[in-house]
Design a protein around this motif. Sequence first.
Motif, PDB file in Angstrom:
ATOM      1  N   LEU A  66      -6.951   8.282   7.736  1.00 42.06           N
ATOM      2  CA  LEU A  66      -6.407   6.935   7.805  1.00 42.06           C
ATOM      3  C   LEU A  66      -4.945   6.917   8.223  1.00 42.06           C
ATOM      4  O   LEU A  66      -4.137   7.697   7.745  1.00 42.06           O
ATOM      5  CB  LEU A  66      -6.543   6.271   6.440  1.00 42.06           C
ATOM      6  CG  LEU A  66      -6.114   4.829   6.315  1.00 42.06           C
ATOM      7  CD1 LEU A  66      -6.975   3.943   7.206  1.00 42.06           C
ATOM      8  CD2 LEU A  66      -6.238   4.378   4.887  1.00 42.06           C
ATOM      9  N   THR A  82      -5.488   7.996   0.813  1.00 42.40           N
ATOM     10  CA  THR A  82      -5.770   6.638   0.365  1.00 42.40           C
ATOM     11  C   THR A  82      -4.604   6.113  -0.449  1.00 42.40           C
ATOM     12  O   THR A  82      -3.624   6.823  -0.677  1.00 42.40           O
ATOM     13  CB  THR A  82      -7.080   6.593  -0.473  1.00 42.40           C
ATOM     14  OG1 THR A  82      -7.456   5.229  -0.667  1.00 42.40           O
ATOM     15  CG2 THR A  82      -6.929   7.297  -1.803  1.00 42.40           C
ATOM     16  N   ASP A  83      -4.717   4.887  -0.884  1.00 36.93           N
ATOM     17  CA  ASP A  83      -3.820   4.326  -1.884  1.00 36.93           C
ATOM     18  C   ASP A  83      -4.599   4.391  -3.186  1.00 36.93           C
ATOM     19  O   ASP A  83      -5.577   3.657  -3.363  1.00 36.93           O
ATOM     20  CB  ASP A  83      -3.461   2.883  -1.521  1.00 36.93           C
ATOM     21  CG  ASP A  83      -2.543   2.231  -2.551  1.00 36.93           C
ATOM     22  OD1 ASP A  83      -2.755   2.441  -3.761  1.00 36.93           O
ATOM     23  OD2 ASP A  83      -1.630   1.507  -2.141  1.00 36.93           O
ATOM     24  N   ILE A  90     -14.691   4.838   3.697  1.00 36.11           N
ATOM     25  CA  ILE A  90     -13.242   4.880   3.875  1.00 36.11           C
ATOM     26  C   ILE A  90     -12.909   6.062   4.782  1.00 36.11           C
ATOM     27  O   ILE A  90     -13.347   7.185   4.522  1.00 36.11           O
ATOM     28  CB  ILE A  90     -12.541   5.037   2.515  1.00 36.11           C
ATOM     29  CG1 ILE A  90     -13.040   3.960   1.586  1.00 36.11           C
ATOM     30  CG2 ILE A  90     -11.044   5.082   2.689  1.00 36.11           C
ATOM     31  CD1 ILE A  90     -12.080   3.193   0.815  1.00 36.11           C
ATOM     32  N   PRO A 131      -1.627   0.361   7.238  1.00 37.15           N
ATOM     33  CA  PRO A 131      -2.848  -0.399   7.405  1.00 37.15           C
ATOM     34  C   PRO A 131      -2.642  -1.658   8.214  1.00 37.15           C
ATOM     35  O   PRO A 131      -1.548  -2.227   8.219  1.00 37.15           O
ATOM     36  CB  PRO A 131      -3.244  -0.741   5.961  1.00 37.15           C
ATOM     37  CG  PRO A 131      -1.974  -0.741   5.214  1.00 37.15           C
ATOM     38  CD  PRO A 131      -1.128   0.314   5.867  1.00 37.15           C
ATOM     39  N   ARG A 181      -4.952   1.042  -5.270  1.00 36.00           N
ATOM     40  CA  ARG A 181      -5.859   0.052  -4.667  1.00 36.00           C
ATOM     41  C   ARG A 181      -7.304   0.542  -4.721  1.00 36.00           C
ATOM     42  O   ARG A 181      -8.224  -0.254  -4.938  1.00 36.00           O
ATOM     43  CB  ARG A 181      -5.448  -0.259  -3.229  1.00 36.00           C
ATOM     44  CG  ARG A 181      -4.091  -0.892  -3.116  1.00 36.00           C
ATOM     45  CD  ARG A 181      -4.010  -2.214  -3.843  1.00 36.00           C
ATOM     46  NE  ARG A 181      -2.637  -2.697  -3.841  1.00 36.00           N
ATOM     47  CZ  ARG A 181      -2.145  -3.509  -4.745  1.00 36.00           C
ATOM     48  NH1 ARG A 181      -2.889  -3.929  -5.749  1.00 36.00           N
ATOM     49  NH2 ARG A 181      -0.902  -3.899  -4.679  1.00 36.00           N
ATOM     50  N   LEU A 182      -7.525   1.837  -4.536  1.00 41.05           N
ATOM     51  CA  LEU A 182      -8.893   2.364  -4.623  1.00 41.05           C
ATOM     52  C   LEU A 182      -9.436   2.195  -6.040  1.00 41.05           C
ATOM     53  O   LEU A 182     -10.592   1.797  -6.230  1.00 41.05           O
ATOM     54  CB  LEU A 182      -8.945   3.824  -4.199  1.00 41.05           C
ATOM     55  CG  LEU A 182     -10.336   4.452  -4.185  1.00 41.05           C
ATOM     56  CD1 LEU A 182     -11.289   3.684  -3.263  1.00 41.05           C
ATOM     57  CD2 LEU A 182     -10.258   5.908  -3.763  1.00 41.05           C
ATOM     58  N   PHE A 203       0.854  -1.186   0.000  1.00 42.66           N
ATOM     59  CA  PHE A 203       0.000   0.000   0.000  1.00 42.66           C
ATOM     60  C   PHE A 203       0.889   1.234   0.000  1.00 42.66           C
ATOM     61  O   PHE A 203       1.882   1.286   0.726  1.00 42.66           O
ATOM     62  CB  PHE A 203      -0.905   0.034   1.241  1.00 42.66           C
ATOM     63  CG  PHE A 203      -2.008  -0.971   1.211  1.00 42.66           C
ATOM     64  CD1 PHE A 203      -3.251  -0.652   0.682  1.00 42.66           C
ATOM     65  CD2 PHE A 203      -1.815  -2.254   1.700  1.00 42.66           C
ATOM     66  CE1 PHE A 203      -4.276  -1.574   0.641  1.00 42.66           C
ATOM     67  CE2 PHE A 203      -2.835  -3.187   1.664  1.00 42.66           C
ATOM     68  CZ  PHE A 203      -4.057  -2.843   1.130  1.00 42.66           C
ATOM     69  N   PHE A 218       0.066   4.972   0.640  1.00 42.67           N
ATOM     70  CA  PHE A 218      -0.923   5.982   0.990  1.00 42.67           C
ATOM     71  C   PHE A 218      -0.376   7.381   0.763  1.00 42.67           C
ATOM     72  O   PHE A 218       0.810   7.635   0.934  1.00 42.67           O
ATOM     73  CB  PHE A 218      -1.357   5.819   2.453  1.00 42.67           C
ATOM     74  CG  PHE A 218      -2.200   4.605   2.680  1.00 42.67           C
ATOM     75  CD1 PHE A 218      -3.563   4.652   2.463  1.00 42.67           C
ATOM     76  CD2 PHE A 218      -1.639   3.415   3.090  1.00 42.67           C
ATOM     77  CE1 PHE A 218      -4.348   3.527   2.658  1.00 42.67           C
ATOM     78  CE2 PHE A 218      -2.408   2.288   3.291  1.00 42.67           C
ATOM     79  CZ  PHE A 218      -3.765   2.346   3.071  1.00 42.67           C
ATOM     80  N   MET A 250      -7.613  -1.111   3.934  1.00 45.21           N
ATOM     81  CA  MET A 250      -7.511   0.350   3.858  1.00 45.21           C
ATOM     82  C   MET A 250      -8.239   1.006   5.031  1.00 45.21           C
ATOM     83  O   MET A 250      -8.353   2.216   5.090  1.00 45.21           O
ATOM     84  CB  MET A 250      -8.063   0.863   2.530  1.00 45.21           C
ATOM     85  CG  MET A 250      -7.184   0.507   1.345  1.00 45.21           C
ATOM     86  SD  MET A 250      -7.607   1.343  -0.206  1.00 45.21           S
ATOM     87  CE  MET A 250      -9.253   0.792  -0.534  1.00 45.21           C
TER      88      MET A 250
END
Length: 188
Positions: free
Chosen positions: A181, A69-70, A177, A185, A73-74, A27, A29, A157
């Motif tokens: 964050l 976020t990543d 989400i 993770p 991956r999103l 990940f 982020f 996530m």
Amino acid sequence: NINCTLLLALMSDILDLSRIESGTMDFKFGIFNLTFIMQEVHESQRLSMPQDVELRVELPGGKDKLVITDSVRLKQVMNNLINNAKKFTATGSITFGCVTNREGYTTIFVEDTGSGISEDAQKHIFERFYRVDKARSRETGGSGLGLAITHDLVTLMGGTISLESKPDHGTCFTLEIPMDLDPNPPVS
């Protein structure tokens, strides 16, 4: 060519499952513009929509929405959900977008006007190798891994995923989400 593409997708899914189970899923982020991510997904997906299905994107009005976020991956999660919707939507629309309706969270949704999912099938939908319609999955190359991987990625996530569906009335997958964050993770 079609069989090679299906085999490549299956291998990719199995590798992702292996990385998730071993705790080695990578990940990265950062702060990303969710509006831009949604527009990228829309551009890549609109070209492969079934002929009688319209792809719609609903973005929050006003300004761009920044999220932690990543982004890779999103996009993978959103593409998995849209690809799944395409398999079960012959006519109508697939709509995806985001809203901020809970403090500290971003809600992302993918909603279709497809065949829907029975209550019994909803209990198993995130299980590995589970397919609602095995005959249609064979035709479209579904292995039953996409939604399991999607569930695991959303969980890693720090988010949650749920669905609402009625047979013959479509399905809506909803992701929540966290916006604040922790960039490390949890590993399940």
